[in-house]
Design a protein around this motif. Structure first.
Motif, PDB file in Angstrom:
ATOM      1  N   PRO A  55     -19.730  -4.050  -3.513  1.00 45.60           N
ATOM      2  CA  PRO A  55     -19.480  -2.621  -3.740  1.00 45.60           C
ATOM      3  C   PRO A  55     -20.060  -1.759  -2.625  1.00 45.60           C
ATOM      4  CG  PRO A  55     -21.345  -3.325  -5.051  1.00 45.60           C
ATOM      5  CD  PRO A  55     -20.813  -4.555  -4.355  1.00 45.60           C
ATOM      6  N   VAL A  56     -19.190  -1.004  -1.971  1.00 38.68           N
ATOM      7  CA  VAL A  56     -19.618  -0.038  -0.971  1.00 38.68           C
ATOM      8  C   VAL A  56     -18.792   1.229  -1.197  1.00 38.68           C
ATOM      9  CG1 VAL A  56     -19.780   0.530   1.475  1.00 38.68           C
ATOM     10  CG2 VAL A  56     -20.189  -1.803   0.729  1.00 38.68           C
ATOM     11  N   PRO A  57     -19.431   2.332  -1.556  1.00 39.67           N
ATOM     12  CA  PRO A  57     -18.681   3.585  -1.746  1.00 39.67           C
ATOM     13  C   PRO A  57     -18.013   4.019  -0.446  1.00 39.67           C
ATOM     14  CG  PRO A  57     -20.909   3.755  -2.633  1.00 39.67           C
ATOM     15  CD  PRO A  57     -20.845   2.470  -1.858  1.00 39.67           C
ATOM     16  N   TRP A  58     -16.911   4.756  -0.579  1.00 38.14           N
ATOM     17  CA  TRP A  58     -16.162   5.219   0.583  1.00 38.14           C
ATOM     18  C   TRP A  58     -17.014   6.037   1.529  1.00 38.14           C
ATOM     19  CZ3 TRP A  58     -11.542   3.504   1.950  1.00 38.14           C
ATOM     20  CH2 TRP A  58     -10.681   2.998   0.993  1.00 38.14           C
ATOM     21  N   ARG A 131      -3.376   1.287  14.884  1.00 40.09           N
ATOM     22  CA  ARG A 131      -3.911   2.080  13.768  1.00 40.09           C
ATOM     23  C   ARG A 131      -2.845   2.408  12.714  1.00 40.09           C
ATOM     24  NH1 ARG A 131      -8.764   5.046  14.588  1.00 40.09           N
ATOM     25  NH2 ARG A 131      -9.399   6.040  12.678  1.00 40.09           N
ATOM     26  N   GLY A 132      -1.650   2.790  13.141  1.00 39.48           N
ATOM     27  CA  GLY A 132      -0.583   3.127  12.196  1.00 39.48           C
ATOM     28  C   GLY A 132      -0.190   1.941  11.328  1.00 39.48           C
ATOM     29  N   LEU A 133      -0.096   0.766  11.911  1.00 34.50           N
ATOM     30  CA  LEU A 133       0.232  -0.446  11.166  1.00 34.50           C
ATOM     31  C   LEU A 133      -0.884  -0.781  10.175  1.00 34.50           C
ATOM     32  CD1 LEU A 133       1.923  -2.965  10.559  1.00 34.50           C
ATOM     33  CD2 LEU A 133       0.810  -4.068  12.545  1.00 34.50           C
ATOM     34  N   ARG A 134      -2.125  -0.657  10.613  1.00 31.63           N
ATOM     35  CA  ARG A 134      -3.270  -0.945   9.734  1.00 31.63           C
ATOM     36  C   ARG A 134      -3.270  -0.010   8.533  1.00 31.63           C
ATOM     37  NH1 ARG A 134      -7.912   0.241  11.838  1.00 31.63           N
ATOM     38  NH2 ARG A 134      -7.279   1.162  13.791  1.00 31.63           N
ATOM     39  N   LEU A 135      -3.033   1.280   8.774  1.00 31.13           N
ATOM     40  CA  LEU A 135      -3.009   2.239   7.678  1.00 31.13           C
ATOM     41  C   LEU A 135      -1.858   1.928   6.717  1.00 31.13           C
ATOM     42  CD1 LEU A 135      -4.123   4.753   6.294  1.00 31.13           C
ATOM     43  CD2 LEU A 135      -2.659   6.123   7.799  1.00 31.13           C
ATOM     44  N   ALA A 136      -0.699   1.609   7.256  1.00 30.47           N
ATOM     45  CA  ALA A 136       0.452   1.279   6.400  1.00 30.47           C
ATOM     46  C   ALA A 136       0.151   0.056   5.539  1.00 30.47           C
ATOM     47  CB  ALA A 136       1.693   1.033   7.260  1.00 30.47           C
ATOM     48  N   ARG A 137      -0.487  -0.968   6.109  1.00 32.41           N
ATOM     49  CA  ARG A 137      -0.852  -2.159   5.335  1.00 32.41           C
ATOM     50  C   ARG A 137      -1.845  -1.808   4.231  1.00 32.41           C
ATOM     51  NH1 ARG A 137      -2.050  -6.396  10.289  1.00 32.41           N
ATOM     52  NH2 ARG A 137       0.114  -7.049  10.656  1.00 32.41           N
ATOM     53  N   ALA A 138      -2.853  -1.024   4.586  1.00 36.68           N
ATOM     54  CA  ALA A 138      -3.888  -0.663   3.605  1.00 36.68           C
ATOM     55  C   ALA A 138      -3.306   0.139   2.450  1.00 36.68           C
ATOM     56  CB  ALA A 138      -5.006   0.117   4.284  1.00 36.68           C
ATOM     57  N   LEU A 139      -2.448   1.092   2.758  1.00 32.73           N
ATOM     58  CA  LEU A 139      -1.862   1.919   1.703  1.00 32.73           C
ATOM     59  C   LEU A 139      -0.866   1.133   0.856  1.00 32.73           C
ATOM     60  CD1 LEU A 139      -1.443   5.311   3.561  1.00 32.73           C
ATOM     61  CD2 LEU A 139      -3.327   4.525   2.105  1.00 32.73           C
ATOM     62  N   GLY A 143      -2.613   1.571  -2.349  1.00 32.86           N
ATOM     63  CA  GLY A 143      -1.984   2.751  -2.926  1.00 32.86           C
ATOM     64  C   GLY A 143      -2.080   3.956  -2.002  1.00 32.86           C
ATOM     65  N   ALA A 144      -0.992   4.720  -1.959  1.00 34.39           N
ATOM     66  CA  ALA A 144      -0.917   5.890  -1.085  1.00 34.39           C
ATOM     67  C   ALA A 144      -1.914   6.970  -1.468  1.00 34.39           C
ATOM     68  CB  ALA A 144       0.503   6.461  -1.101  1.00 34.39           C
ATOM     69  N   HIS A 145      -2.374   6.970  -2.715  1.00 33.20           N
ATOM     70  CA  HIS A 145      -3.334   7.985  -3.157  1.00 33.20           C
ATOM     71  C   HIS A 145      -4.686   7.861  -2.440  1.00 33.20           C
ATOM     72  CE1 HIS A 145      -4.323   4.484  -5.594  1.00 33.20           C
ATOM     73  NE2 HIS A 145      -5.509   5.037  -5.825  1.00 33.20           N
ATOM     74  N   GLU A 151      -8.437   7.250   5.998  1.00 29.76           N
ATOM     75  CA  GLU A 151      -8.619   7.964   7.268  1.00 29.76           C
ATOM     76  C   GLU A 151     -10.111   8.139   7.570  1.00 29.76           C
ATOM     77  OE1 GLU A 151      -6.622   8.700   9.672  1.00 29.76           O
ATOM     78  OE2 GLU A 151      -4.735   8.210   8.686  1.00 29.76           O
ATOM     79  N   ARG A 152     -10.892   8.537   6.565  1.00 35.37           N
ATOM     80  CA  ARG A 152     -12.351   8.662   6.752  1.00 35.37           C
ATOM     81  C   ARG A 152     -12.966   7.311   7.091  1.00 35.37           C
ATOM     82  NH1 ARG A 152     -11.890  12.075   2.365  1.00 35.37           N
ATOM     83  NH2 ARG A 152     -12.776  10.557   0.923  1.00 35.37           N
ATOM     84  N   TRP A 153     -12.528   6.270   6.374  1.00 39.11           N
ATOM     85  CA  TRP A 153     -13.052   4.922   6.603  1.00 39.11           C
ATOM     86  C   TRP A 153     -12.750   4.473   8.036  1.00 39.11           C
ATOM     87  CZ3 TRP A 153     -16.353   1.715   4.411  1.00 39.11           C
ATOM     88  CH2 TRP A 153     -16.345   0.367   4.771  1.00 39.11           C
TER      89      TRP A 153
END
Length: 188
Positions: A55-58, A131-139, A143-145, A151-153
């Motif tokens: 567990p690590v908070p955002w 970066r764009g590919l990484r963000l798309a994979r993560a979301l 989840g897009a929410h 982005e902060r991470w």
């Protein structure tokens, strides 16, 4: 280099934590670390410990989870004893089952900040992707929410990697945008 050759190279290294060779698979979120670590684990017949199990908070720095690994896994392994930790279930928001980490020839630590300068690493892998590919994979995965948190991470990761010089110390640099299940070496 083939998967077999990479596994042979790792097996030929001296242990770095007691009798265990610690392999770190590091890089920014969404770069392909988990996929690579899983495939390497099969080749090495090794266990993978994921940073996401802790567990690590955002709002915490990416490296905050590592004290759990030091206390529960690395310290016992350095003494030749098995480690143990309790996996965090992010969906349920609580701790889940206990995970045993036996003394073995190799252990893979996968996640942001695993190849940190002060860790007892035998072999460090850096996986990167645009970066764009990484963000798309993560979301797609989380989840897009969570876009604002991701982005902060990503900014916090950038700061961590710059301060620790993680990429420059890696034994193997990989292109995580390549076909899943394959790896494309950027350099050794």
């Amino acid at each position: 280099m083939s998967w077999v050759n990479l596994a042979e190279e790792i097996r030929s290294l001296p242990p770095s934590c007691g009798p265990v060779r610690i392999v770190a698979v590091d890089g920014p979120g969404g770069s392909g670390k988990t996929t690579f670590a899983g495939r390497l684990a099969r080749e090495l017949d090794a266990q993978v410990v994921h940073s996401d199990d802790f567990p690590v908070p955002w709002d915490e720095p990416p490296a905050a989870w590592f004290t759990h690994v030091e206390d529960r896994i690395l310290t016992p392994l350095a003494a030749g004893e098995p480690g143990r930790y309790r996996r965090y279930d992010w969906v349920a928001g609580r701790y889940a089952e206990w995970v045993d980490v036996p003394v073995a020839p190799a252990l893979i630590l996968e996640g942001v900040s695993t190849a940190r300068r002060a860790a007892p690493i035998a072999y460090a892998v850096w996986v990167e992707a645009p970066r764009g590919l990484r963000l798309a994979r993560a979301l797609a995965r989380d989840g897009a929410h969570l876009a604002a948190q991701w982005e902060r991470w990503a900014r916090a990761e950038d700061e961590w990697f710059a301060a620790d010089a993680t990429r420059s110390r890696a034994d193997l640099l990989l292109d995580g945008a390549a076909v899943p299940g394959e790896f494309v070496r950027l350099r050794t």
